[in-house]
Enzyme design. Structure first.
Site, PDB file in Angstrom:
ATOM      1  N   TYR A 143      92.941  44.706  59.691  1.00  0.00           N
ATOM      2  CA  TYR A 143      93.166  44.349  58.320  1.00  0.00           C
ATOM      3  C   TYR A 143      94.177  43.265  58.572  1.00  0.00           C
ATOM      4  O   TYR A 143      93.832  42.544  57.820  1.00  0.00           O
ATOM      5  CB  TYR A 143      93.612  45.782  57.399  1.00  0.00           C
ATOM      6  CG  TYR A 143      92.837  46.486  57.471  1.00  0.00           C
ATOM      7  CD1 TYR A 143      91.309  46.468  58.097  1.00  0.00           C
ATOM      8  CD2 TYR A 143      93.000  47.764  56.637  1.00  0.00           C
ATOM      9  CE1 TYR A 143      90.048  47.353  57.873  1.00  0.00           C
ATOM     10  CE2 TYR A 143      91.970  49.197  57.101  1.00  0.00           C
ATOM     11  CZ  TYR A 143      90.589  48.920  57.125  1.00  0.00           C
ATOM     12  OH  TYR A 143      89.319  50.322  57.434  1.00  0.00           O
ATOM     13  N   LYS A 194      91.677  53.760  70.953  1.00  0.00           N
ATOM     14  CA  LYS A 194      90.629  53.574  71.904  1.00  0.00           C
ATOM     15  C   LYS A 194      91.172  52.769  73.031  1.00  0.00           C
ATOM     16  O   LYS A 194      90.849  51.810  73.202  1.00  0.00           O
ATOM     17  CB  LYS A 194      89.747  52.930  71.263  1.00  0.00           C
ATOM     18  CG  LYS A 194      88.402  53.860  69.864  1.00  0.00           C
ATOM     19  CD  LYS A 194      87.667  55.050  70.764  1.00  0.00           C
ATOM     20  CE  LYS A 194      86.312  54.134  71.429  1.00  0.00           C
ATOM     21  NZ  LYS A 194      85.473  55.542  71.907  1.00  0.00           N
ATOM     22  N   ASP A 255      89.801  59.757  55.151  1.00  0.00           N
ATOM     23  CA  ASP A 255      89.337  60.123  54.183  1.00  0.00           C
ATOM     24  C   ASP A 255      87.940  61.254  54.695  1.00  0.00           C
ATOM     25  O   ASP A 255      87.192  62.151  54.369  1.00  0.00           O
ATOM     26  CB  ASP A 255      87.425  58.655  53.959  1.00  0.00           C
ATOM     27  CG  ASP A 255      87.646  57.942  53.089  1.00  0.00           C
ATOM     28  OD1 ASP A 255      88.979  57.643  52.542  1.00  0.00           O
ATOM     29  OD2 ASP A 255      87.298  56.979  52.533  1.00  0.00           O
TER      30      ASP A 255
END
Length: 375
Positions: A143, A194, A255
């Site tokens: 981001y 990852k 979420d």
């Protein structure tokens, strides 16, 4: 309490002002019961600030945030502003607060309150007693990484690109938050990335491993790939205590975890940075810090009076505990929410028919009763 607490309130867009109203009611009642002194300042942030001032967050509002003990943030954004450029989108408000206040760790608890066990889509035996914490790095990663942008190629087509990047310092500071939290919980940390397909993920794993070995060997550490973590959260969520991960994975996994608790409207969050020791108490506090629900502005139900205010109210509880040094009052707010839910105070997202303000009323009633008992 003689200390004056300065709180900046940014209600935001959509359902933000509706749920914020109930949260502030709870905060004011707590302050009266505890004899605390509050100074509440209100300002615009997000889409409403764009409409009024042409920017998601005024410099003046940013300065108020710097001098506040904490910021109580609502939800921002909506279809109205989706056509704006990235430098004007409503979400810039929260991103700027995090960046300029040097807030790098977003704490997102996923706790299943007993009255809501039937509200989750998972089997009761899978989620009963769920209590996990997701620590999301929120000042770096995809981001914020550079270079980023959109370019037009020679054939006229477009290409968007972003950069996932993490340094040793960024990883260590959020790792310390996670390991420290784990020591006060079940003493287990799961670091998620990852590392099998990204260099940034590999560095994340290496740095976490070294930090653990050097400073937190007493805490149990395991590593997990992000896709496996998503699957495990649905398969056996109670295996987790503290999950620490990067910005994008933390955004997605939290979420997902919210639905384990029955509704996105139930999850609060705190975004913290460096600690400060209060002058009048031997307490570690996070000042400033930002407290907000993780749900969005839900423009489809804005103005209908049916938004769930619990996440915003529980964000107040986190603020009381982490920034204002009031753990007893924080626990009372949380218990008041649990008892209100048990009494049936539920908005439509939880299968009830209470309005936003009626849920606020129920929490306030329980809070008053609990305060009497506690004294």
């Amino acid at each position: 309490m003689n200390e004056l607490f300065r709180i900046l309130v940014l209600p935001g867009d959509g359902i933000g002002p509706e749920v914020m109203e109930q949260a502030v009611r709870v905060l004011k009642q707590v302050s009266v019961q505890a004899g605390a002194h509050l100074e509440l300042e209100y300002a615009l942030a997000g889409g409403c600030a764009i409409d009024a001032h042409g920017t998601p967050l005024l410099d003046e509002t940013m300065e108020r945030a710097r001098t506040s003990h904490a910021v109580l943030f609502g939800s921002v954004g909506g279809p109205k502003w989706e056509g704006l450029g990235f430098d004007l989108r409503p979400e810039i408000a929260i991103l700027r607060l995090r960046k300029e206040l040097n807030l790098f760790a977003n704490l997102r608890p996923a706790t299943l309150f007993a009255p809501l066990i039937e509200a989750s889509t998972l089997k009761p035996e899978v989620i009963r007693g769920l209590d996990l914490m997701i620590v999301r790095e929120c000042a770096g990663g995809l981001y914020f990484g550079e270079p980023r942008g959109i370019e037009t190629l020679a054939d006229g087509s477009k290409r968007g690109y972003n950069t996932e990047t993490y340094s040793t310092e960024e990883i260590e500071r959020v790792g310390r938050v996670a390991f420290t939290l784990a020591r006060s919980r079940r003493n287990e940390v799961c670091s998620v990335e990852k590392a099998n397909v990204t260099e940034s993920g590999l560095v994340w794993r290496e740095v976490m491993t070294e930090l653990h070995k050097r400073e937190f060997a007493d805490v149990k550490l395991r590593h997990m790939y992000a896709d496996n973590c998503a699957m495990q959260l649905v398969r056996a969520p109670k295996q987790f205590d503290v999950i620490v991960t990067g910005n994008m994975f933390g955004d997605i996994l939290s979420d997902l975890a919210s639905m384990l608790t029955g509704s996105l409207g139930m999850l609060p969050s705190a975004t913290i940075g460096a600690t400060k020791t209060a002058q009048s108490h031997d307490q570690t506090r996070f000042n400033p810090a930002v407290y907000e629900p993780i749900h969005g502005s839900a423009p489809d139900i804005a103005g209908k009076g049916i938004a769930n205010p619990m996440a915003q109210i529980l964000s107040v509880a986190m603020m009381l505990r982490l920034s204002l040094g009031m753990p007893k009052e924080a626990a009372l707010v949380e218990q008041a929410c649990i008892e209100a839910l048990a009494d049936g105070a539920r908005t439509p997202d939880l299968g009830g028919n209470f309005t936003t303000s009626q849920v606020g009323d129920a929490v306030l009633t329980r809070l008053e009763q609990l305060a009497v008992v506690s004294t």
